[in-house]
Motif scaffolding. Sequence first.
Motif, PDB file in Angstrom:
ATOM      1  N   TRP A 198       0.824  -1.208   0.000  1.00  0.00           N
ATOM      2  CA  TRP A 198       0.000   0.000   0.000  1.00  0.00           C
ATOM      3  C   TRP A 198       0.855   1.253   0.000  1.00  0.00           C
ATOM      4  O   TRP A 198       0.570   2.220  -0.717  1.00  0.00           O
ATOM      5  CB  TRP A 198      -0.926   0.021   1.210  1.00  0.00           C
ATOM      6  CG  TRP A 198      -2.308  -0.481   0.958  1.00  0.00           C
ATOM      7  CD1 TRP A 198      -2.994  -1.415   1.679  1.00  0.00           C
ATOM      8  CD2 TRP A 198      -3.203  -0.090  -0.096  1.00  0.00           C
ATOM      9  NE1 TRP A 198      -4.244  -1.626   1.149  1.00  0.00           N
ATOM     10  CE2 TRP A 198      -4.397  -0.825   0.056  1.00  0.00           C
ATOM     11  CE3 TRP A 198      -3.106   0.799  -1.159  1.00  0.00           C
ATOM     12  CZ2 TRP A 198      -5.489  -0.685  -0.802  1.00  0.00           C
ATOM     13  CZ3 TRP A 198      -4.183   0.943  -2.030  1.00  0.00           C
ATOM     14  CH2 TRP A 198      -5.357   0.209  -1.842  1.00  0.00           C
ATOM     15  N   SER A 241      -6.972  -1.514  -6.231  1.00  0.00           N
ATOM     16  CA  SER A 241      -7.091  -2.591  -5.250  1.00  0.00           C
ATOM     17  C   SER A 241      -6.453  -3.873  -5.771  1.00  0.00           C
ATOM     18  O   SER A 241      -5.676  -4.533  -5.073  1.00  0.00           O
ATOM     19  CB  SER A 241      -8.565  -2.827  -4.915  1.00  0.00           C
ATOM     20  OG  SER A 241      -8.722  -3.960  -4.091  1.00  0.00           O
ATOM     21  N   GLU A 263      -2.962  -5.939  -4.489  1.00  0.00           N
ATOM     22  CA  GLU A 263      -2.932  -7.346  -4.093  1.00  0.00           C
ATOM     23  C   GLU A 263      -1.930  -8.145  -4.920  1.00  0.00           C
ATOM     24  O   GLU A 263      -1.279  -9.055  -4.411  1.00  0.00           O
ATOM     25  CB  GLU A 263      -4.328  -7.967  -4.195  1.00  0.00           C
ATOM     26  CG  GLU A 263      -5.412  -7.267  -3.401  1.00  0.00           C
ATOM     27  CD  GLU A 263      -5.098  -7.074  -1.927  1.00  0.00           C
ATOM     28  OE1 GLU A 263      -4.037  -7.513  -1.434  1.00  0.00           O
ATOM     29  OE2 GLU A 263      -5.924  -6.437  -1.245  1.00  0.00           O
ATOM     30  N   LYS A 267     -12.147  -2.552   3.720  1.00  0.00           N
ATOM     31  CA  LYS A 267     -11.958  -2.836   2.305  1.00  0.00           C
ATOM     32  C   LYS A 267     -10.905  -1.911   1.710  1.00  0.00           C
ATOM     33  O   LYS A 267     -10.671  -0.804   2.183  1.00  0.00           O
ATOM     34  CB  LYS A 267     -13.278  -2.656   1.551  1.00  0.00           C
ATOM     35  CG  LYS A 267     -14.401  -3.569   2.008  1.00  0.00           C
ATOM     36  CD  LYS A 267     -15.664  -3.322   1.204  1.00  0.00           C
ATOM     37  CE  LYS A 267     -16.815  -4.202   1.679  1.00  0.00           C
ATOM     38  NZ  LYS A 267     -18.051  -3.992   0.881  1.00  0.00           N
ATOM     39  N   ASN A 268     -10.292  -2.385   0.630  1.00  0.00           N
ATOM     40  CA  ASN A 268      -9.269  -1.581  -0.034  1.00  0.00           C
ATOM     41  C   ASN A 268      -9.804  -0.224  -0.482  1.00  0.00           C
ATOM     42  O   ASN A 268      -9.140   0.801  -0.361  1.00  0.00           O
ATOM     43  CB  ASN A 268      -8.720  -2.335  -1.249  1.00  0.00           C
ATOM     44  CG  ASN A 268      -7.830  -3.494  -0.862  1.00  0.00           C
ATOM     45  OD1 ASN A 268      -7.368  -3.587   0.270  1.00  0.00           O
ATOM     46  ND2 ASN A 268      -7.584  -4.393  -1.804  1.00  0.00           N
ATOM     47  N   GLN A 269     -11.025  -0.234  -1.029  1.00  0.00           N
ATOM     48  CA  GLN A 269     -11.607   1.015  -1.498  1.00  0.00           C
ATOM     49  C   GLN A 269     -11.811   1.994  -0.349  1.00  0.00           C
ATOM     50  O   GLN A 269     -11.655   3.207  -0.507  1.00  0.00           O
ATOM     51  CB  GLN A 269     -12.934   0.739  -2.207  1.00  0.00           C
ATOM     52  CG  GLN A 269     -12.795   0.003  -3.537  1.00  0.00           C
ATOM     53  CD  GLN A 269     -12.736  -1.505  -3.393  1.00  0.00           C
ATOM     54  OE1 GLN A 269     -12.471  -2.032  -2.309  1.00  0.00           O
ATOM     55  NE2 GLN A 269     -12.981  -2.216  -4.485  1.00  0.00           N
ATOM     56  N   GLU A 299     -11.142  -0.040  -7.955  1.00  0.00           N
ATOM     57  CA  GLU A 299     -11.104  -1.479  -8.199  1.00  0.00           C
ATOM     58  C   GLU A 299      -9.766  -1.872  -8.816  1.00  0.00           C
ATOM     59  O   GLU A 299      -9.147  -2.863  -8.428  1.00  0.00           O
ATOM     60  CB  GLU A 299     -12.244  -1.877  -9.129  1.00  0.00           C
ATOM     61  CG  GLU A 299     -12.396  -3.381  -9.333  1.00  0.00           C
ATOM     62  CD  GLU A 299     -12.926  -4.087  -8.106  1.00  0.00           C
ATOM     63  OE1 GLU A 299     -12.681  -5.307  -7.985  1.00  0.00           O
ATOM     64  OE2 GLU A 299     -13.600  -3.447  -7.272  1.00  0.00           O
TER      65      GLU A 299
END
Length: 216
Positions: A23, A70, A74, A47-49, A67
Amino acid sequence: MKAFIFDLNGTMIHDMEFHTRAWQSILNNDLGGNFSWAEVKQQMYGKNQELLVRMFGPNKFSAAEMESLSLEKEKRYQQEYQPHLQLLPGLPEFLEAAHQRGIPMAIGSAAIMFNIDFVLNNLNIRHYFQAIVSADDVTLSKPHPETFLEAAQQLHVAPADCIVFEDVPKGAEAAQNAGMKTVILTTTHQKAEFDALYNVLHFAADFHDPFMQTLL
């Protein structure tokens, strides 16, 4: 207890440093941020968002952009972490013992299925879990209790009969909000960070801790 619910990252595997590193790379190098390690680590929940919104505000990215970011995060995490991928010490034996005793088990994680599959498939442990609740399956992230309540429902077990294994305060708070007790793995946070919570049964470095056997 009648069921176990496991958070994934930092609880079953010791990988939060790799998530934070991925991140920080994206937030600073790709997106022009200037966030310290401590600032990024503090936001490592949900959540990532949601993390992107907390860091940059609600109007910075479209849903499609979040999206894409994200998934890219990952991919970087998995590439760097895969050579180190293993369960926490004592967890393979704990899962097998619980399985042999017929204790239903679930995963309740804010990770997307892309990451959950990465762990379950590479470590061949999918058969231990009767339910998997990911970020894709809930509307509200931890500390909202939806993740753990959905896992309990899928296991057909009352929330009060579940023990949650967590590593972060927001996750333990989600368990508390769900009416569940929690055991904290001290992989990423200090005990004092959980002082405001009343549902913590025990702190453990890993699953070799003798307390784990009392749960079986």
